[in-house]
Design a protein around this motif. Structure first.
Motif, PDB file in Angstrom:
ATOM      1  N   LEU A  31       0.870  -1.165   0.000  1.00 36.78           N
ATOM      2  CA  LEU A  31       0.000   0.000   0.000  1.00 36.78           C
ATOM      3  C   LEU A  31       0.914   1.224   0.000  1.00 36.78           C
ATOM      4  CD1 LEU A  31      -2.837   1.309   0.300  1.00 36.78           C
ATOM      5  CD2 LEU A  31      -2.434   1.294   2.775  1.00 36.78           C
ATOM      6  N   VAL A  32       0.972   1.927  -1.121  1.00 37.46           N
ATOM      7  CA  VAL A  32       1.941   3.012  -1.249  1.00 37.46           C
ATOM      8  C   VAL A  32       1.311   4.394  -1.115  1.00 37.46           C
ATOM      9  CG1 VAL A  32       3.513   1.632  -2.637  1.00 37.46           C
ATOM     10  CG2 VAL A  32       1.771   3.024  -3.780  1.00 37.46           C
ATOM     11  N   ALA A  33      -0.032   4.498  -1.280  1.00 37.79           N
ATOM     12  CA  ALA A  33      -0.638   5.826  -1.224  1.00 37.79           C
ATOM     13  C   ALA A  33      -2.129   5.729  -0.935  1.00 37.79           C
ATOM     14  CB  ALA A  33      -0.416   6.575  -2.535  1.00 37.79           C
ATOM     15  N   VAL A  34      -2.619   6.746  -0.222  1.00 41.02           N
ATOM     16  CA  VAL A  34      -4.055   6.892   0.009  1.00 41.02           C
ATOM     17  C   VAL A  34      -4.428   8.333  -0.311  1.00 41.02           C
ATOM     18  CG1 VAL A  34      -4.290   5.057   1.715  1.00 41.02           C
ATOM     19  CG2 VAL A  34      -3.650   7.351   2.479  1.00 41.02           C
ATOM     20  N   CYS A  35      -5.686   8.528  -0.685  1.00 39.76           N
ATOM     21  CA  CYS A  35      -6.143   9.854  -1.092  1.00 39.76           C
ATOM     22  C   CYS A  35      -7.531  10.117  -0.539  1.00 39.76           C
ATOM     23  CB  CYS A  35      -6.155   9.953  -2.616  1.00 39.76           C
ATOM     24  SG  CYS A  35      -6.738  11.540  -3.251  1.00 39.76           S
ATOM     25  N   ASP A  36      -7.736  11.335  -0.071  1.00 42.12           N
ATOM     26  CA  ASP A  36      -9.059  11.755   0.400  1.00 42.12           C
ATOM     27  C   ASP A  36      -9.101  13.276   0.384  1.00 42.12           C
ATOM     28  OD1 ASP A  36     -11.460  10.200   2.022  1.00 42.12           O
ATOM     29  OD2 ASP A  36     -11.313  12.319   2.572  1.00 42.12           O
ATOM     30  N   THR A  37     -10.287  13.830   0.203  1.00 36.15           N
ATOM     31  CA  THR A  37     -10.414  15.286   0.188  1.00 36.15           C
ATOM     32  C   THR A  37     -10.216  15.882   1.577  1.00 36.15           C
ATOM     33  OG1 THR A  37     -12.817  15.047   0.398  1.00 36.15           O
ATOM     34  CG2 THR A  37     -11.920  15.330  -1.830  1.00 36.15           C
ATOM     35  N   SER A  38     -10.334  15.071   2.622  1.00 34.66           N
ATOM     36  CA  SER A  38     -10.110  15.535   3.992  1.00 34.66           C
ATOM     37  C   SER A  38      -8.644  15.353   4.369  1.00 34.66           C
ATOM     38  CB  SER A  38     -10.998  14.771   4.972  1.00 34.66           C
ATOM     39  OG  SER A  38     -10.598  15.017   6.306  1.00 34.66           O
ATOM     40  N   THR A  39      -7.932  16.441   4.564  1.00 28.52           N
ATOM     41  CA  THR A  39      -6.520  16.375   4.948  1.00 28.52           C
ATOM     42  C   THR A  39      -6.345  15.649   6.276  1.00 28.52           C
ATOM     43  OG1 THR A  39      -6.082  18.446   3.789  1.00 28.52           O
ATOM     44  CG2 THR A  39      -4.454  17.742   5.417  1.00 28.52           C
ATOM     45  N   GLU A  40      -7.221  15.903   7.207  1.00 27.56           N
ATOM     46  CA  GLU A  40      -7.121  15.280   8.530  1.00 27.56           C
ATOM     47  C   GLU A  40      -7.280  13.764   8.440  1.00 27.56           C
ATOM     48  OE1 GLU A  40      -9.302  15.390  12.939  1.00 27.56           O
ATOM     49  OE2 GLU A  40     -10.057  16.637  11.279  1.00 27.56           O
ATOM     50  N   ILE A  41      -8.282  13.316   7.714  1.00 24.32           N
ATOM     51  CA  ILE A  41      -8.544  11.882   7.606  1.00 24.32           C
ATOM     52  C   ILE A  41      -7.418  11.176   6.870  1.00 24.32           C
ATOM     53  CG2 ILE A  41     -10.035  10.161   6.499  1.00 24.32           C
ATOM     54  CD1 ILE A  41     -12.407  12.006   7.123  1.00 24.32           C
ATOM     55  N   VAL A  42      -7.013  11.718   5.716  1.00 21.45           N
ATOM     56  CA  VAL A  42      -6.001  11.032   4.914  1.00 21.45           C
ATOM     57  C   VAL A  42      -4.655  11.003   5.630  1.00 21.45           C
ATOM     58  CG1 VAL A  42      -5.101  12.976   3.531  1.00 21.45           C
ATOM     59  CG2 VAL A  42      -5.267  10.688   2.532  1.00 21.45           C
ATOM     60  N   SER A  43      -4.357  12.040   6.395  1.00 23.97           N
ATOM     61  CA  SER A  43      -3.095  12.069   7.135  1.00 23.97           C
ATOM     62  C   SER A  43      -3.054  10.981   8.193  1.00 23.97           C
ATOM     63  CB  SER A  43      -2.895  13.443   7.785  1.00 23.97           C
ATOM     64  OG  SER A  43      -2.784  14.453   6.807  1.00 23.97           O
ATOM     65  N   LYS A  44      -4.156  10.765   8.881  1.00 28.91           N
ATOM     66  CA  LYS A  44      -4.221   9.722   9.910  1.00 28.91           C
ATOM     67  C   LYS A  44      -4.047   8.340   9.302  1.00 28.91           C
ATOM     68  CE  LYS A  44      -7.121  12.166  13.282  1.00 28.91           C
ATOM     69  NZ  LYS A  44      -8.451  12.192  13.969  1.00 28.91           N
ATOM     70  N   VAL A  45      -4.748   8.095   8.186  1.00 25.23           N
ATOM     71  CA  VAL A  45      -4.653   6.781   7.549  1.00 25.23           C
ATOM     72  C   VAL A  45      -3.239   6.546   7.015  1.00 25.23           C
ATOM     73  CG1 VAL A  45      -5.517   5.318   5.678  1.00 25.23           C
ATOM     74  CG2 VAL A  45      -7.112   6.743   6.982  1.00 25.23           C
ATOM     75  N   ARG A  50       1.924   3.958   7.048  1.00 27.95           N
ATOM     76  CA  ARG A  50       3.238   4.391   6.565  1.00 27.95           C
ATOM     77  C   ARG A  50       3.289   4.476   5.038  1.00 27.95           C
ATOM     78  NH1 ARG A  50       4.340   1.058  10.995  1.00 27.95           N
ATOM     79  NH2 ARG A  50       5.540   2.066  12.645  1.00 27.95           N
ATOM     80  N   CYS A  51       2.334   5.226   4.504  1.00 29.08           N
ATOM     81  CA  CYS A  51       2.293   5.422   3.054  1.00 29.08           C
ATOM     82  C   CYS A  51       2.078   6.896   2.755  1.00 29.08           C
ATOM     83  CB  CYS A  51       1.181   4.561   2.433  1.00 29.08           C
ATOM     84  SG  CYS A  51      -0.485   4.987   2.978  1.00 29.08           S
ATOM     85  N   ALA A  52       2.117   7.243   1.487  1.00 32.66           N
ATOM     86  CA  ALA A  52       1.972   8.640   1.080  1.00 32.66           C
ATOM     87  C   ALA A  52       0.506   9.080   1.167  1.00 32.66           C
ATOM     88  CB  ALA A  52       2.489   8.822  -0.344  1.00 32.66           C
ATOM     89  N   ALA A  53       0.316  10.362   1.500  1.00 36.65           N
ATOM     90  CA  ALA A  53      -1.030  10.929   1.616  1.00 36.65           C
ATOM     91  C   ALA A  53      -1.239  11.987   0.539  1.00 36.65           C
ATOM     92  CB  ALA A  53      -1.228  11.544   2.990  1.00 36.65           C
ATOM     93  N   TYR A  54      -2.408  11.942  -0.099  1.00 37.32           N
ATOM     94  CA  TYR A  54      -2.766  12.911  -1.136  1.00 37.32           C
ATOM     95  C   TYR A  54      -4.194  13.395  -0.921  1.00 37.32           C
ATOM     96  CZ  TYR A  54       1.316  11.454  -3.899  1.00 37.32           C
ATOM     97  OH  TYR A  54       2.588  11.192  -4.333  1.00 37.32           O
ATOM     98  N   THR A  55      -4.435  14.637  -1.306  1.00 40.38           N
ATOM     99  CA  THR A  55      -5.809  15.139  -1.366  1.00 40.38           C
ATOM    100  C   THR A  55      -6.269  15.311  -2.815  1.00 40.38           C
ATOM    101  OG1 THR A  55      -4.985  17.411  -1.166  1.00 40.38           O
ATOM    102  CG2 THR A  55      -5.689  16.304   0.870  1.00 40.38           C
ATOM    103  N   ASP A  56      -5.373  15.076  -3.760  1.00 43.22           N
ATOM    104  CA  ASP A  56      -5.682  15.150  -5.192  1.00 43.22           C
ATOM    105  C   ASP A  56      -5.303  13.805  -5.827  1.00 43.22           C
ATOM    106  OD1 ASP A  56      -5.742  15.537  -7.944  1.00 43.22           O
ATOM    107  OD2 ASP A  56      -4.897  17.558  -7.855  1.00 43.22           O
ATOM    108  N   PHE A  57      -6.286  13.041  -6.266  1.00 42.06           N
ATOM    109  CA  PHE A  57      -5.992  11.704  -6.784  1.00 42.06           C
ATOM    110  C   PHE A  57      -5.220  11.767  -8.099  1.00 42.06           C
ATOM    111  CE2 PHE A  57      -9.945  12.555  -9.041  1.00 42.06           C
ATOM    112  CZ  PHE A  57      -9.767  11.927 -10.275  1.00 42.06           C
ATOM    113  N   ARG A  58      -5.379  12.852  -8.849  1.00 42.24           N
ATOM    114  CA  ARG A  58      -4.625  12.984 -10.100  1.00 42.24           C
ATOM    115  C   ARG A  58      -3.123  13.092  -9.816  1.00 42.24           C
ATOM    116  NH1 ARG A  58      -9.003  16.272 -10.241  1.00 42.24           N
ATOM    117  NH2 ARG A  58     -10.630  15.787 -11.779  1.00 42.24           N
TER     118      ARG A  58
END
Length: 341
Positions: A31-45, A50-58
């Protein structure tokens, strides 16, 4: 040595977090990356796994060189997100329903075929061990001819679901399973829809479906029951199977009048109570099995267990159910007209 697959998850709300957990625990998958429009949620996950966090899936697609992605966003965004993932040449699992419309579903299937990537739909109950065992029993004629299948999927109201009603959110599970078990088209249906709690969509469904092969399906689905029940019963010549989705128990209740008669010589001459037999089912987490199967399809290039076409079929029937329910509300049935209601 088998190359490790690079996985990502777009949308890490309650269900998306489970996808992230499942991928993170798999062998030969990173699992190398997760993405969500919520910065707080994606940062926690991302911190948890231990993977990269994004708020823009592109941006995630452009930077992470992914092999596969789970799309776990609201239904209205399925097409837009999935189409761009496919265009990047990344295989995709779309949580059911496949899209907001049948036309969008077909467009995604066509795009995946042209791009040469795997597309599957998250009809998770196909991977429930109790349902897999039930399918084997039906195919082996352990119950003889099937007469009726009744599905009950009820529970408390989920405030997080705003863009669809109970038919799209829950009934698509049962519609897909009925297609899987029966393998026959629906020729008519009677549907009752009601809205008691939800602001804009139906939250209760009662339906009777008649299949071309004579089997009758019954759906009892709602967001109004204070306890969660997920149960399927199949009545046939030899007796009745009852599958509990939650506990993964499968129990056979014998029709004692038919026991000892070999198939195909079986003839139904009566119904009487016999033994109840709990089938041996090896319990597994359906989501893990679903994602493992998806990864295997991506790795081998073999067709996925749940095709895009199967996802479209479930959505099309769900849409027919909604249309029939709305028509019934607008045009009272024959009984209502006959008694002057």
């Amino acid at each position: 040595m088998t190359r490790r697959l690079r996985a990502g998850v777009i949308g890490v709300g309650s269900m998306g977090r489970n996808h992230a957990r499942a991928y993170a625990g798999m062998e030969e998958v990173d699992l190398v990356a997760v993405c969500d429009t919520s910065t707080e949620i994606v940062s926690k996950v991302a911190h948890t796994y231990r993977c990269a966090a994004y708020t823009d899936f592109r941006l995630m697609l452009a930077q992470m060189d992914l092999d596969l992605v789970s799309i776990v966003v609201p239904t209205k965004h399925h097409y837009r997100v999935a189409a761009e993932v496919i265009d990047y040449g990344v295989s995709v699992l779309i949580e059911k329903p496949i899209a907001a419309t049948v036309e969008e579903g077909y467009a995604l299937v066509d795009a995946a075929r042209r791009r040469g990537v795997t597309l599957t739909v998250g009809h998770i109950e196909r991977f429930n061990p109790a349902i897999i065992s039930l399918k084997e029993q039906i195919d082996d004629h352990e119950i003889g001819n099937v007469f009726q299948i009744s599905a009950r999927r009820v529970g408390p109201f989920p405030a997080r679901i705003e863009d669809v009603g109970v038919v799209i959110d829950l009934a698509t599970h049962e519609v897909d399973i009925l297609n899987y078990l029966i393998g026959s088209p629906i020729v008519r249906m009677h549907v009752e829809l009601h809205r008691h709690v939800h602001q804009t969509h139906e939250d209760m469904l009662s339906a009777v479906l008649r299949f071309e092969n004579g089997v009758v399906g019954m759906l009892d689905i709602n967001w109004l029951t204070p306890t969660k029940i997920r149960e399927l019963s199949v009545v046939g010549e030899r007796g009745m199977f009852v599958a509990n989705y939650l506990t993964q128990d499968l129990t056979f209740y014998e029709n004692d009048s038919c026991q000892g008669k070999a198939w195909p010589e079986l003839a139904l001459i009566g119904v009487s109570e016999g033994r109840s037999i709990r089938q041996k089912v090896q319990r597994r987490e359906p989501l893990v099995e679903e994602l493992r199967s998806f990864c295997e399809a991506v790795r081998t290039g073999n067709p996925p267990v749940v095709s895009g076409e199967a996802g479209i079929a479930a959505l099309a029937i769900a849409n027919q159910i909604i249309a029939a329910g709305n028509a019934e509300r607008n045009q009272p049935g024959l009984l209502e007209r006959a008694v002057g209601m």
